[in-house]
Design an enzyme around this catalytic site. Sequence first.
Site, PDB file in Angstrom:
ATOM      1  N   ASP A  67       2.070  10.507  15.950  1.00  0.00           N
ATOM      2  CA  ASP A  67       2.984  10.949  14.888  1.00  0.00           C
ATOM      3  C   ASP A  67       2.702  12.368  14.416  1.00  0.00           C
ATOM      4  O   ASP A  67       1.672  12.955  14.747  1.00  0.00           O
ATOM      5  CB  ASP A  67       2.929   9.977  13.693  1.00  0.00           C
ATOM      6  CG  ASP A  67       1.544   9.403  13.463  1.00  0.00           C
ATOM      7  OD1 ASP A  67       0.552  10.131  13.704  1.00  0.00           O
ATOM      8  OD2 ASP A  67       1.435   8.237  13.059  1.00  0.00           O
ATOM      9  N   ASN A 137      -1.317  -0.893   4.181  1.00  0.00           N
ATOM     10  CA  ASN A 137      -0.207  -1.847   4.146  1.00  0.00           C
ATOM     11  C   ASN A 137       0.080  -2.453   5.522  1.00  0.00           C
ATOM     12  O   ASN A 137       1.086  -3.122   5.709  1.00  0.00           O
ATOM     13  CB  ASN A 137       1.053  -1.176   3.582  1.00  0.00           C
ATOM     14  CG  ASN A 137       1.500   0.017   4.442  1.00  0.00           C
ATOM     15  OD1 ASN A 137       0.978   0.236   5.531  1.00  0.00           O
ATOM     16  ND2 ASN A 137       2.463   0.780   3.952  1.00  0.00           N
ATOM     17  N   HIS A 139       0.509  -0.704   8.380  1.00  0.00           N
ATOM     18  CA  HIS A 139       1.303   0.092   9.334  1.00  0.00           C
ATOM     19  C   HIS A 139       0.450   0.524  10.522  1.00  0.00           C
ATOM     20  O   HIS A 139      -0.776   0.661  10.415  1.00  0.00           O
ATOM     21  CB  HIS A 139       1.974   1.298   8.657  1.00  0.00           C
ATOM     22  CG  HIS A 139       1.083   2.428   8.251  1.00  0.00           C
ATOM     23  ND1 HIS A 139       1.270   3.162   7.101  1.00  0.00           N
ATOM     24  CD2 HIS A 139      -0.010   2.993   8.844  1.00  0.00           C
ATOM     25  CE1 HIS A 139       0.361   4.108   7.021  1.00  0.00           C
ATOM     26  NE2 HIS A 139      -0.434   4.029   8.056  1.00  0.00           N
ATOM     27  N   GLU A 144       6.189   1.550   8.851  1.00  0.00           N
ATOM     28  CA  GLU A 144       5.877   0.889   7.591  1.00  0.00           C
ATOM     29  C   GLU A 144       6.397  -0.547   7.589  1.00  0.00           C
ATOM     30  O   GLU A 144       7.224  -0.916   8.436  1.00  0.00           O
ATOM     31  CB  GLU A 144       6.500   1.701   6.438  1.00  0.00           C
ATOM     32  CG  GLU A 144       6.033   3.163   6.369  1.00  0.00           C
ATOM     33  CD  GLU A 144       4.625   3.346   5.792  1.00  0.00           C
ATOM     34  OE1 GLU A 144       3.765   2.456   5.978  1.00  0.00           O
ATOM     35  OE2 GLU A 144       4.369   4.397   5.162  1.00  0.00           O
TER      36      GLU A 144
HETATM   37  C1  F6R Z   1      -2.302   8.383  12.287  1.00  0.00           C
HETATM   38  C2  F6R Z   1      -1.539   7.138  12.141  1.00  0.00           C
HETATM   39  C3  F6R Z   1      -1.748   6.237  10.983  1.00  0.00           C
HETATM   40  C4  F6R Z   1      -3.199   6.125  10.546  1.00  0.00           C
HETATM   41  C5  F6R Z   1      -3.309   5.214   9.322  1.00  0.00           C
HETATM   42  C6  F6R Z   1      -4.720   5.144   8.804  1.00  0.00           C
HETATM   43  O1  F6R Z   1      -1.943   9.077  13.459  1.00  0.00           O
HETATM   44  O2  F6R Z   1      -0.707   6.871  12.949  1.00  0.00           O
HETATM   45  O3  F6R Z   1      -1.268   4.951  11.318  1.00  0.00           O
HETATM   46  O4  F6R Z   1      -3.976   5.630  11.591  1.00  0.00           O
HETATM   47  O5  F6R Z   1      -2.474   5.681   8.307  1.00  0.00           O
HETATM   48  O6  F6R Z   1      -5.074   6.390   8.280  1.00  0.00           O
HETATM   49  P1  F6R Z   1      -6.590   6.729   7.916  1.00  0.00           P
HETATM   50  O7  F6R Z   1      -7.354   6.717   9.166  1.00  0.00           O
HETATM   51  O8  F6R Z   1      -6.514   8.107   7.295  1.00  0.00           O
HETATM   52  O9  F6R Z   1      -7.032   5.676   6.960  1.00  0.00           O
END
Ligand code: F6R
Length: 243
Positions: A67, A137, A139, A144
């Site tokens: 992403d 959450n 994701h 989401e």
């Molecule tokens: C990042 C991504 C997100 C993160 C998730 C956890 O490329 O796709 O799904 O892996 O938001 O984020 P952190 O590691 O910052 O807790």
Amino acid sequence: MNIYNLKDKSTASIYTAIALLKTIKNNPQAILGLATGSTMVELYPQFTDLLRANQVDVSGVHTFNLDEYVGLEATHPQSYYTYMHERLFNQYEGWQESNIHIPNGKSDEAVDEGARYEQLLHEMGRPDIQILGIGENGHIGFNEPGTSFESTTSIVDLTPSTLHANSIHFEHADDVPKQAVSMGLSSIMRAERIILLAFGEKKIDAIRRLATGEISEELPASILHRHSNVEVIVDDVIFKALH
Ligand code: F6R
């Protein structure tokens, strides 16, 4: 789906770095699916270290990031383009910029960036391995709760929970982009092998829900129960909370 307690982030990052190394050694033209975020900060230095120690040729490897924030220039300090270049691609000789794929968060409005990225993913073939983090959450990517399991790469709205979690990386909470271009859930499922990493208290709830085995679009990561080659790697904090 197996859940492994590798006790701490450092050990888990080394394990994952070895998995990436082995993928490239087995296939010098491998396709790696990569993630960003706080979860991955130890992974890329460990991976770089192993690439150096083994003098690996990565010139044939393609990488696809999950992403990118919508509206940030690639060169913005908080863009995932910058994150990946600072931590991985600029740290080791041989990565080919033309083989590095990160969604364009600043694409021309006339271009459907989601469709372009999805098409590229299909043209390249199936990723050999996909690394994932997980949101509080549940994701994966920025898919989401409520996202269709059939989703492909598209522009998605970030929920308040994600905006809040990501605000630690920005000077002001309002600076966090409200949208991202994210690989979809069906795009993620195309990978041959998936390693999901989760560390710390904030991820306990998401992993607890994932561990029930229930499959629901309200918990996007639960789609992974339908994949035959998924490892969920957690630390002591999460494992002990679950047992
Ligand atoms: C990042 C991504 C997100 C993160 C998730 C956890 O490329 O796709 O799904 O892996 O938001 O984020 P952190 O590691 O910052 O807790």
